[in-house]
Scaffold this motif. Structure first.
Motif, mmCIF file in Angstrom:
data_model
loop_
_atom_site.group_PDB
_atom_site.id
_atom_site.type_symbol
_atom_site.label_atom_id
_atom_site.label_comp_id
_atom_site.label_asym_id
_atom_site.label_seq_id
_atom_site.Cartn_x
_atom_site.Cartn_y
_atom_site.Cartn_z
ATOM 1 N N ARG A 76 0.861 -1.194 0.000
ATOM 2 C CA ARG A 76 0.000 0.000 0.000
ATOM 3 C C ARG A 76 0.896 1.242 0.000
ATOM 4 N N GLY A 93 -2.892 4.536 -2.548
ATOM 5 C CA GLY A 93 -3.733 3.356 -2.747
ATOM 6 C C GLY A 93 -2.952 2.059 -2.689
ATOM 7 N N ARG A 101 -3.712 -7.438 -7.975
ATOM 8 C CA ARG A 101 -4.553 -6.347 -8.455
ATOM 9 C C ARG A 101 -4.074 -5.049 -7.811
ATOM 10 N N MET A 102 -4.410 -3.942 -8.445
ATOM 11 C CA MET A 102 -4.037 -2.630 -7.928
ATOM 12 C C MET A 102 -5.249 -1.710 -7.912
ATOM 13 N N ASP A 103 -5.182 -0.676 -7.090
ATOM 14 C CA ASP A 103 -6.202 0.364 -7.043
ATOM 15 C C ASP A 103 -5.542 1.639 -6.520
ATOM 16 N N THR A 105 -5.228 5.912 -6.820
ATOM 17 C CA THR A 105 -5.885 7.144 -7.241
ATOM 18 C C THR A 105 -4.906 8.283 -7.053
ATOM 19 N N ARG A 142 -7.575 7.215 -11.753
ATOM 20 C CA ARG A 142 -7.585 5.949 -11.018
ATOM 21 C C ARG A 142 -6.977 4.886 -11.937
ATOM 22 N N SER A 144 -6.744 0.869 -11.881
ATOM 23 C CA SER A 144 -7.280 -0.271 -11.136
ATOM 24 C C SER A 144 -7.342 -1.498 -12.028
ATOM 25 N N GLY A 145 -7.310 -2.649 -11.383
ATOM 26 C CA GLY A 145 -7.386 -3.919 -12.103
ATOM 27 C C GLY A 145 -6.111 -4.721 -11.936
ATOM 28 N N PRO A 150 -3.471 -2.576 -15.840
ATOM 29 C CA PRO A 150 -4.529 -1.854 -15.120
ATOM 30 C C PRO A 150 -5.336 -0.958 -16.063
#
Length: 172
Positions: A76, A93, A101-103, A105, A142, A144-145, A150
């Motif tokens: 993180r 994030g 996976r990542m997320d 922002t 963002r 993500s995925g 991503p």
């Protein structure tokens, strides 16, 4: 270290503490590096009005820093910032979770060297620039995925909002 294929050069410093190897926290700092042929950076620049003025094939950064928290199979990031004469960004994030996976922002700021001047001005910087590491012009994003590929989402409305209002347009 070859941990990111689009990065060249630089001096990296990482300091992590923890009781065991599964729970570590600390800081990463990197100086004088290049990001080369990064497709997501190209997409972010294309989403701004600066797409014809910023060459993303090889972008220099003076510094980058973030707070890290490593857990069991996860990493993180908090308070992330990249500073360069052409491009700047703030971000936070999950960089990697146990399912790869990542997320993430953040806010992408084109023409950062000029853009962040507003953030350096007392009072005006807090209102228009939204603080020291931010600029007058920025676009929220963002990523993500799957870590390998991503999905990039941008909020084009954030590009026209002054710094102090941009937080309204941030992805949550």
């Amino acid at each position: 270290l070859d941990f990111y294929e689009h990065m060249e050069g630089g001096q990296l410093s990482v300091a992590l503490q923890g009781a065991n190897n599964e729970a570590l926290a600390g800081q990463i700092d990197i100086r004088d590096f290049w990001i080369v042929n990064e497709p997501k950076m190209r997409s972010l620049v294309a989403a701004t009005k600066e797409n014809g003025r910023v060459d993303t094939t090889r972008v220099y950064f003076e510094s980058g820093a973030a707070a890290l928290a490593k857990g069991r199979g996860s990493l993180r990031i908090a308070e992330g910032v990249l500073r360069g004469p052409v491009i700047g960004s703030t971000f936070q994030g999950m960089l990697n979770d146990p399912n790869d996976r990542m997320d993430l922002t953040g806010t992408f700021m084109p023409l950062y060297g000029v853009n962040r001047i507003f953030g350096e001005l007392p009072l005006i910087g807090q209102i228009l620039g939204n603080g020291r590491d931010r600029g007058l012009i920025g676009i929220t994003f963002r990523l993500s995925g799957a870590v390998e590929n991503p999905r990039l989402e941008v909020n084009p409305l954030s590009a026209v909002a002054p710094g102090f209002l941009r937080e309204i347009f941030e992805f949550r």
